[in-house]
Write a protein that holds these residues in place. Structure first.
Motif, PDB file in Angstrom:
ATOM      1  N   ARG A 205      -5.379   9.284  11.516  1.00 49.83           N
ATOM      2  CA  ARG A 205      -3.732   9.239  11.845  1.00 49.83           C
ATOM      3  C   ARG A 205      -2.444   8.781  10.974  1.00 49.83           C
ATOM      4  N   GLN A 206      -3.613   7.188  11.914  1.00 53.16           N
ATOM      5  CA  GLN A 206      -2.303   6.201  11.506  1.00 53.16           C
ATOM      6  C   GLN A 206      -1.678   6.616   9.164  1.00 53.16           C
ATOM      7  N   LEU A 207      -2.499   6.560   8.685  1.00 50.56           N
ATOM      8  CA  LEU A 207      -2.810   6.617   7.139  1.00 50.56           C
ATOM      9  C   LEU A 207      -1.141   7.956   6.612  1.00 50.56           C
ATOM     10  N   GLN A 208      -1.209   8.316   8.036  1.00 51.12           N
ATOM     11  CA  GLN A 208       0.505   9.061   7.633  1.00 51.12           C
ATOM     12  C   GLN A 208       1.370   7.587   7.876  1.00 51.12           C
ATOM     13  N   GLU A 209       0.684   6.869   8.589  1.00 48.59           N
ATOM     14  CA  GLU A 209       2.784   6.574   8.242  1.00 48.59           C
ATOM     15  C   GLU A 209       2.335   5.304   7.470  1.00 48.59           C
TER      16      GLU A 209
ATOM     17  N   THR B 277      -5.940   2.227   0.490  1.00 47.27           N
ATOM     18  CA  THR B 277      -5.406   3.367   1.456  1.00 47.27           C
ATOM     19  C   THR B 277      -5.771   4.837   1.369  1.00 47.27           C
ATOM     20  N   VAL B 278      -6.347   5.347  -0.553  1.00 44.93           N
ATOM     21  CA  VAL B 278      -7.044   6.009  -0.623  1.00 44.93           C
ATOM     22  C   VAL B 278      -8.587   5.523   0.111  1.00 44.93           C
ATOM     23  N   PHE B 279      -8.982   4.920  -0.235  1.00 44.84           N
ATOM     24  CA  PHE B 279     -10.842   4.431   0.177  1.00 44.84           C
ATOM     25  C   PHE B 279     -10.675   4.504   1.542  1.00 44.84           C
TER      26      PHE B 279
ATOM     27  N   THR C  27       2.521  21.231   9.270  1.00 46.85           N
ATOM     28  CA  THR C  27       1.780  20.507   8.581  1.00 46.85           C
ATOM     29  C   THR C  27       2.952  20.790   6.754  1.00 46.85           C
ATOM     30  N   ALA C  28       4.087  21.708   6.746  1.00 48.67           N
ATOM     31  CA  ALA C  28       4.529  21.070   6.251  1.00 48.67           C
ATOM     32  C   ALA C  28       5.419  19.292   5.877  1.00 48.67           C
ATOM     33  N   GLY C  29       5.291  19.067   7.046  1.00 55.40           N
ATOM     34  CA  GLY C  29       6.133  17.555   7.810  1.00 55.40           C
ATOM     35  C   GLY C  29       5.673  16.459   6.793  1.00 55.40           C
ATOM     36  N   PRO C  30       5.379  15.952   7.988  1.00 61.41           N
ATOM     37  CA  PRO C  30       5.500  14.333   7.310  1.00 61.41           C
ATOM     38  C   PRO C  30       3.739  13.429   7.887  1.00 61.41           C
ATOM     39  N   ARG C  31       3.716  14.638   8.938  1.00 65.38           N
ATOM     40  CA  ARG C  31       2.799  13.877   9.840  1.00 65.38           C
ATOM     41  C   ARG C  31       1.071  15.023   9.854  1.00 65.38           C
ATOM     42  N   PRO C  32       0.933  15.816   8.304  1.00 65.99           N
ATOM     43  CA  PRO C  32       0.160  17.151   8.592  1.00 65.99           C
ATOM     44  C   PRO C  32      -1.596  16.868   9.607  1.00 65.99           C
ATOM     45  N   LEU C  33      -1.920  15.682   8.864  1.00 65.78           N
ATOM     46  CA  LEU C  33      -3.021  14.961  10.150  1.00 65.78           C
ATOM     47  C   LEU C  33      -3.196  15.110  11.085  1.00 65.78           C
TER      48      LEU C  33
ATOM     49  N   VAL D   5     -13.271   7.688   3.368  1.00 67.41           N
ATOM     50  CA  VAL D   5     -14.610   7.282   3.934  1.00 67.41           C
ATOM     51  C   VAL D   5     -14.799   8.143   4.816  1.00 67.41           C
ATOM     52  N   LEU D   6     -13.351   8.584   5.615  1.00 64.09           N
ATOM     53  CA  LEU D   6     -12.758   9.565   6.911  1.00 64.09           C
ATOM     54  C   LEU D   6     -13.719  10.153   6.732  1.00 64.09           C
TER      55      LEU D   6
END
Length: 473
Positions: free
Chosen positions: A457-461, A233-235, A291-297, A239-240
């Motif tokens: 965006r999918q990383l938030q999941e 996830t971090v890698f 952005t304070a919620g679960p999906r800031p991106l 890259v993004l």
């Protein structure tokens, strides 16, 4: 002006420059070289584990680094107040190499301070308020930008001071760069002393993010850093982050210099930031509600194409500028349009910035809070710095010029341009590399948004466990 694009040494914003260099012949390649001043904030990851692992527990984990680095910053500014004039006012123009080295060291100290602040922010705020760390960051940076750039450039400008603040004209502003450096050097020394004496680091209290913060030593911290980077996830996120800002590089790095080159006074550009200060303070507060919620991106993704369009609008603004210049300067309606463009840019920029910082604070593992947060912030900075440096560097090579008025002469290099002028000709730009860059960057940005934006965006999941370090206890 004939040989290459001429501007002032860039320090990071649309109207920023090293004070005192205005009017000097500094090419865009020199601007690109000076932009390496900001790279310590993109390289601090290499010494962040030292900051995270080595400290005096009785004095405080973060204060052990924060206090000495701020003292050094203050002393360094006092030293610069005695030497900076000689670096800016040499017969051959600004000593770009030495200026870059000197301000690189200043930025190195500031980056080291930043590592300690990143880690302290994770434990200073309660868990329910950690999403507001980015708001504190943004408001603080806005205040610093106003004091260190806008206010200083206005007070340092003889033209501004003579027009608005004096009854008798003088050749210098109310404040000089040495005066400015000396004043803030003293402020740093005094404020750091107060922090060292009166501010205590938080102990274990309910509601704080008190996951284990201690590490066994430097080597373990580096191993933990390597572990973080290897996490899928971090890698992917790194890259993004490294590629996301390519589409904005021409607009962000070159536009201000092109406006100055077209005749817009640097002090006037800086003053346009004054009415932006309330907006820049208010924007993080408003944006943080989303952005304070679960999906800031999600906010980052939605603001992305809007910022790309503003980049094209910036190019049109630069193209339009010479046609509205008058003998007495530029009309009020021109500055109004520049101000509106800047305001729209700030909305998009802050939306993306606050969203990123909120996501960093949410996923960072406090096990090595300073290093984890610094990794993400460092990659974010590097993702903006390297495209800006490349954009500045490529302006001259992408620019086409021809020699008019002197047969068989060309303007392909500074030497050839000098021969053109010597033979009675003049170098005329037939294709400005800035416009080439603007179009190319927007196309690359659109491709990134279509193909990689959804991946971000999918990383938030991902579950919180996907962002946590797996360390053998």
């Amino acid at each position: 002006m004939a040989s290459s694009g001429v501007g002032t040494l860039r320090t990071g914003a649309i109207s920023d420059s090293v004070p005192g260099s205005e009017g000097k012949n500094v090419s865009y390649k020199d601007q690109a070289f000076f932009s390496f001043v900001f790279w310590p904030f993109s390289l601090k990851l290499f010494w962040a584990p030292l900051v995270d692992a080595l400290y005096f527990s009785r004095f405080g984990r973060r204060k052990s680094w924060l206090v000495p680095t701020q003292y050094l910053l203050g002393l360094f500014m006092l030293y610069l107040s005695l030497t900076v004039d000689s670096l800016l006012q040499s017969d051959r123009g600004p000593d770009v190499l030495t200026l870059t080295a000197v301000f690189f060291m200043l930025a190195f100290l500031a980056a080291t301070q930043d590592i300690a602040v990143d880690g302290w922010a994770l434990t200073m705020l309660s868990r329910e308020n950690v999403g507001y760390a980015s708001t504190c960051n943004s408001v603080g940076q806005t205040a610093g930008y106003f004091l260190g750039n806008v206010l200083f450039l206005a007070l340092e400008s003889a033209e501004f001071c003579n027009k608005y603040l004096r009854t008798e004209p003088k050749y210098t502003g109310l404040v000089t760069l040495p005066d400015f450096l000396f004043f803030w050097g003293v402020v740093f020394l005094v404020s750091t002393t107060l922090v060292a004496i009166f501010k205590r680091e938080n102990g274990p209290t309910s509601g704080r993010r008190n996951a284990p913060e201690e590490t066994k030593g430097v080597m373990e911290t580096y191993k933990l850093l390597f572990t973080i980077v290897k996490m899928p996830t971090v890698f992917t996120f790194c890259v993004l982050l490294l590629t996301a800002k390519i589409g904005f590089s021409a607009a962000d790095a070159v536009t201000g210099l092109k406006l100055v080159e077209a005749g817009v006074p640097k002090a006037q550009l800086a003053l346009l930031a004054v009415p932006m200060v309330p907006l820049q303070i208010l924007l993080p507060v408003v944006i943080s509600k989303y952005t304070a919620g679960p999906r800031p991106l999600d906010v980052f993704y939605r603001a992305f194409p809007f910022r790309l369009v503003i980049g094209l609008e910036y190019a049109l603004l630069v193209w339009w500028t010479p046609s509205v210049k008058q003998d007495g300067g530029f009309p009020v309606y021109y500055y109004s349009i520049v101000l509106l463009s800047y305001a729209l840019h700030q909305v998009a920029l802050y939306s993306m910035y606050v969203a990123c910082m909120a996501f960093h604070a949410r996923v960072s593992d406090p096990l090595i809070g300073g290093t984890y947060m610094t990794l993400l912030n460092t990659v974010t900075n590097l993702g903006g710095n390297w495209p800006s440096t490349v954009a500045l560097w490529m302006v001259d090579p992408l620019t086409s010029k021809e020699c008019q008025g002197a047969a068989s002469q060309s303007c392909g290099s500074p030497a050839e341009a000098g021969l053109c002028v010597k033979e009675g000709g003049v170098c005329v730009t037939t294709l400005d590399g800035y416009y080439v860059e603007s179009v190319v960057c927007v196309v690359i940005g659109l491709m990134w948004w279509v193909w990689l934006g959804k991946k971000m965006r999918q990383l938030q999941e991902q579950s919180p466990a996907a962002w946590r370090c797996r360390v053998n206890q």
